[in-house]
Write a protein that holds these residues in place. Structure first.
Motif, PDB file in Angstrom:
ATOM      1  N   HIS A 158     110.010  42.851  48.140  1.00 28.17           N
ATOM      2  CA  HIS A 158     108.732  43.395  48.590  1.00 28.17           C
ATOM      3  C   HIS A 158     108.719  43.706  50.081  1.00 28.17           C
ATOM      4  N   ASP A 159     109.551  43.003  50.860  1.00 29.66           N
ATOM      5  CA  ASP A 159     109.593  43.304  52.291  1.00 29.66           C
ATOM      6  C   ASP A 159     110.375  44.576  52.596  1.00 29.66           C
ATOM      7  N   SER A 160     111.014  45.175  51.586  1.00 28.70           N
ATOM      8  CA  SER A 160     111.731  46.443  51.783  1.00 28.70           C
ATOM      9  C   SER A 160     110.912  47.644  51.315  1.00 28.70           C
ATOM     10  N   VAL A 161     109.736  47.391  50.729  1.00 29.16           N
ATOM     11  CA  VAL A 161     108.894  48.469  50.210  1.00 29.16           C
ATOM     12  C   VAL A 161     107.870  48.837  51.274  1.00 29.16           C
ATOM     13  N   LEU A 162     108.085  49.976  51.922  1.00 27.52           N
ATOM     14  CA  LEU A 162     107.188  50.419  52.986  1.00 27.52           C
ATOM     15  C   LEU A 162     105.938  51.059  52.397  1.00 27.52           C
ATOM     16  N   LEU A 163     104.801  50.805  53.037  1.00 25.77           N
ATOM     17  CA  LEU A 163     103.529  51.368  52.593  1.00 25.77           C
ATOM     18  C   LEU A 163     103.175  52.573  53.455  1.00 25.77           C
TER      19      LEU A 163
END
Length: 84
Positions: A64-69
């Protein structure tokens, strides 16, 4: 930091007590940390079983820390559903 909307479905919606709320975060992990802070208890447990869509794209097993918003984006919180 991006802002957008988190949408809760089914058990996540019931545990959050709302259908949606805003996020202000860089990554999915940061957005979910904010959700856990605002809704301690049952929703934190429900999130462990959820899958996520970010701007209609499945997150799958990506960290989840690699999924940019994105600015103006949408995060869908999807608990397991019964039936088809």
């Amino acid at each position: 930091m991006a802002t957008g909307t988190i949408r809760f479905w089914a058990a996540a919606k019931a545990a959050a007590g709302t259908a949606e709320e805003p996020y202000a975060a860089r990554t999915l992990a940061e957005a979910l940390d904010g959700v856990r802070e605002r809704h301690p208890g049952e929703l934190a447990r429900v999130l462990l079983r959820c899958s996520f869509l970010v701007n209609d794209e499945p997150v799958g097993k990506r960290p989840h820390d690699s999924v940019l918003l994105a600015e103006g984006g949408t995060v869908e919180v999807l608990p397991p559903f019964a039936g088809g």
